[in-house]
Scaffold this motif. Sequence first.
Motif, PDB file in Angstrom:
ATOM      1  N   TYR A   1       0.899  -1.366  -0.071  1.00  0.00           N
ATOM      2  CA  TYR A   1      -0.056   0.061   0.085  1.00  0.00           C
ATOM      3  C   TYR A   1       0.955   1.289   0.105  1.00  0.00           C
ATOM      4  N   HIS A   2       0.374   2.516  -0.613  1.00  0.00           N
ATOM      5  CA  HIS A   2       1.201   3.646  -0.651  1.00  0.00           C
ATOM      6  C   HIS A   2       1.542   3.958   0.770  1.00  0.00           C
ATOM      7  N   GLY A   3       2.463   4.462   0.833  1.00  0.00           N
ATOM      8  CA  GLY A   3       3.009   5.242   2.204  1.00  0.00           C
ATOM      9  C   GLY A   3       3.476   4.357   3.253  1.00  0.00           C
ATOM     10  N   ARG A   4       3.027   2.928   3.300  1.00  0.00           N
ATOM     11  CA  ARG A   4       3.228   2.080   4.410  1.00  0.00           C
ATOM     12  C   ARG A   4       4.081   0.943   3.874  1.00  0.00           C
ATOM     13  N   VAL A   5       4.998   0.611   4.726  1.00  0.00           N
ATOM     14  CA  VAL A   5       5.393  -0.747   4.660  1.00  0.00           C
ATOM     15  C   VAL A   5       5.327  -1.531   5.791  1.00  0.00           C
ATOM     16  N   LEU A   6       5.157  -2.842   5.437  1.00  0.00           N
ATOM     17  CA  LEU A   6       5.127  -3.832   6.585  1.00  0.00           C
ATOM     18  C   LEU A   6       6.564  -4.377   6.829  1.00  0.00           C
ATOM     19  N   LEU A   7       7.182  -4.482   8.152  1.00  0.00           N
ATOM     20  CA  LEU A   7       8.126  -5.283   8.284  1.00  0.00           C
ATOM     21  C   LEU A   7       7.589  -6.610   9.244  1.00  0.00           C
ATOM     22  N   ILE A   8       8.602  -7.612   8.887  1.00  0.00           N
ATOM     23  CA  ILE A   8       8.059  -8.806   9.574  1.00  0.00           C
ATOM     24  C   ILE A   8       9.234  -9.224  10.480  1.00  0.00           C
ATOM     25  N   VAL A   9       8.947  -8.414  11.807  1.00  0.00           N
ATOM     26  CA  VAL A   9       9.976  -8.187  12.777  1.00  0.00           C
ATOM     27  C   VAL A   9      10.174  -9.619  13.607  1.00  0.00           C
ATOM     28  N   SER A  10       9.129 -10.360  13.637  1.00  0.00           N
ATOM     29  CA  SER A  10       9.361 -11.616  14.344  1.00  0.00           C
ATOM     30  C   SER A  10       8.457 -12.698  13.624  1.00  0.00           C
ATOM     31  N   PRO A  11       8.783 -13.929  13.225  1.00  0.00           N
ATOM     32  CA  PRO A  11       8.090 -14.784  12.522  1.00  0.00           C
ATOM     33  C   PRO A  11       7.240 -15.618  13.422  1.00  0.00           C
ATOM     34  N   ASN A  12       7.463 -15.437  14.705  1.00  0.00           N
ATOM     35  CA  ASN A  12       6.793 -16.078  15.927  1.00  0.00           C
ATOM     36  C   ASN A  12       5.518 -15.548  16.351  1.00  0.00           C
ATOM     37  N   CYS A  13       4.624 -16.223  16.911  1.00  0.00           N
ATOM     38  CA  CYS A  13       3.499 -15.724  17.507  1.00  0.00           C
ATOM     39  C   CYS A  13       3.188 -16.399  19.010  1.00  0.00           C
ATOM     40  N   ALA A  14       2.588 -15.593  19.740  1.00  0.00           N
ATOM     41  CA  ALA A  14       2.335 -16.028  21.013  1.00  0.00           C
ATOM     42  C   ALA A  14       1.307 -17.149  20.919  1.00  0.00           C
ATOM     43  N   ILE A  15       0.623 -17.355  20.147  1.00  0.00           N
ATOM     44  CA  ILE A  15      -0.623 -18.274  20.122  1.00  0.00           C
ATOM     45  C   ILE A  15      -0.917 -18.444  18.765  1.00  0.00           C
ATOM     46  N   ASN A  16      -1.267 -19.827  18.407  1.00  0.00           N
ATOM     47  CA  ASN A  16      -1.618 -20.131  16.871  1.00  0.00           C
ATOM     48  C   ASN A  16      -2.896 -19.989  16.714  1.00  0.00           C
ATOM     49  N   CYS A  17      -3.707 -19.159  15.748  1.00  0.00           N
ATOM     50  CA  CYS A  17      -5.110 -18.693  15.759  1.00  0.00           C
ATOM     51  C   CYS A  17      -5.424 -19.655  14.581  1.00  0.00           C
ATOM     52  N   ARG A  18      -6.473 -20.549  14.581  1.00  0.00           N
ATOM     53  CA  ARG A  18      -6.737 -21.538  13.605  1.00  0.00           C
ATOM     54  C   ARG A  18      -7.150 -20.797  12.169  1.00  0.00           C
ATOM     55  N   TYR A  19      -7.589 -19.574  12.149  1.00  0.00           N
ATOM     56  CA  TYR A  19      -7.974 -18.833  11.108  1.00  0.00           C
ATOM     57  C   TYR A  19      -6.900 -18.114  10.570  1.00  0.00           C
ATOM     58  N   CYS A  20      -5.748 -18.113  10.826  1.00  0.00           N
ATOM     59  CA  CYS A  20      -4.668 -17.227  10.639  1.00  0.00           C
ATOM     60  C   CYS A  20      -4.438 -17.371   9.141  1.00  0.00           C
ATOM     61  N   PHE A  21      -4.317 -16.148   8.537  1.00  0.00           N
ATOM     62  CA  PHE A  21      -4.143 -15.903   7.073  1.00  0.00           C
ATOM     63  C   PHE A  21      -2.639 -16.237   6.676  1.00  0.00           C
ATOM     64  N   ARG A  22      -1.740 -16.303   7.738  1.00  0.00           N
ATOM     65  CA  ARG A  22      -0.302 -16.437   7.434  1.00  0.00           C
ATOM     66  C   ARG A  22       0.034 -18.148   7.903  1.00  0.00           C
ATOM     67  N   ARG A  23      -0.892 -18.934   8.188  1.00  0.00           N
ATOM     68  CA  ARG A  23      -0.472 -20.212   8.478  1.00  0.00           C
ATOM     69  C   ARG A  23       0.405 -20.953   7.535  1.00  0.00           C
ATOM     70  N   HIS A  24       0.242 -20.386   6.379  1.00  0.00           N
ATOM     71  CA  HIS A  24       1.141 -20.900   5.247  1.00  0.00           C
ATOM     72  C   HIS A  24       2.247 -20.104   4.781  1.00  0.00           C
ATOM     73  N   PHE A  25       2.493 -19.058   5.509  1.00  0.00           N
ATOM     74  CA  PHE A  25       3.387 -18.188   4.890  1.00  0.00           C
ATOM     75  C   PHE A  25       5.002 -18.546   5.173  1.00  0.00           C
ATOM     76  N   PRO A  26       5.863 -18.433   4.210  1.00  0.00           N
ATOM     77  CA  PRO A  26       7.131 -18.874   4.417  1.00  0.00           C
ATOM     78  C   PRO A  26       8.055 -18.142   5.418  1.00  0.00           C
ATOM     79  N   TYR A  27       7.697 -18.185   6.518  1.00  0.00           N
ATOM     80  CA  TYR A  27       8.583 -17.260   7.638  1.00  0.00           C
ATOM     81  C   TYR A  27       9.875 -17.612   7.437  1.00  0.00           C
TER      82      TYR A  27
END
Length: 334
Positions: free
Chosen positions: A107-133
């Motif tokens: 998106y214009h003007g904004r960048v996401l930084l993937i600062v940590s690949p880990n989560c404290a919890i695994n949410c079953r619906y997560c859209f990143r459950r298959h992202f190549p962390y």
Amino acid sequence: MITGSATTVDSLSWQEQLATSIRDPRELLQLLELDPELLEGALAGHGDFPLRVPAAYLQRIEKGNANDPLLRQVLPLGTELLDTPGYSTDPLEEQSSNPAPGLIHKYHGRVLLIVSPNCAINCRYCFRRHFPYGDNKPGRGEWQQALDYIAQDSSITEVIFSGGDPLAASDRQLQWLVEQLESIPHLKRLRIHTRLPVVIPDRITDNCLQWLGDNRFHTSMVIHSNHPNELDDSVDAALRRLKKSNVTLLNQTVLLAGINNAQDTLERLSERLFECGVLPYYLHQLDRISGAAHFAVSDQQARQLHQNLMTSLPGYLVPKLVRETPYAPHKVPL
Ligand SMILES: *Cc1c(COP(=O)(O)O)cnc(C)c1O
Ligand code: SF4
């Protein structure tokens, strides 16, 4: 208080709470006194995307209730393995907006930084459950590419710490990164997208408040809560401390069938958020990620719920109903 596992939450640091999360479906069912018949499905779902839930979150789940709205966000199910047409492993096609390791510029003007690949919890619906962390967790040396990318594009005014969960990283690392970003003159805003204040409120330590509250940016935090039961007194206290440190607090919710697709639940969530100093920001239609199809709410019902919220709540307590769409220049209102 959960005492069945080795520890109670009270005496543990946030790092210890992370390290002692429940990761065994058998243990989860025992601690919550749930029907052992759930185990077979739980093990199957767990094999695809592991169970992970910290004790601080588990405490808010009602024992013996397989339909508890917090439990349903974390309990793996056999149905996650069903293939559903229209659901894929990268529905957002984020892998095509990934110009430097750990950086997503969509998106214009904004960048996401993937600062940590880990989560404290695994949410079953997560859209990143298959992202190549694994390919997107830069160490200090490798951050230079992302920092150079930001420095060379003066249209970027906001950096968003994301993940995984950025607050799963250490305060030392986060402070270092904020300091690097402070030296890029065209950056004005820092935003943190995190579920940790909700999941392990002890994460909001004095050290955390220091780098968050004491930088040159206008700083906001978008927490992620889907149900008012998640916002107990310990979460409230953490959010108040953030607010006192001049962090603007917003919330995003994913609309989830059987969890929060009811008008009174969404109303109570907005009201509870405001009591905790947080404004509702986005209500997301589920991303069509394989394994999450059973959480889908129809667009028709989503619109109806949103319409009802506009009628029953003040405008500032009504989140924007959106869907993320590949290649759209912003999140798309329904
Ligand atoms: C959601 C999102 C943002 C932030 O969008 P806002 O509408 O500013 O909240 C930025 N980048 C990506 C890839 C996102 O998914
Ligand atoms: S905390 Fe956020 S990124 Fe992590 S599993 Fe849950 S929804 Fe996904």
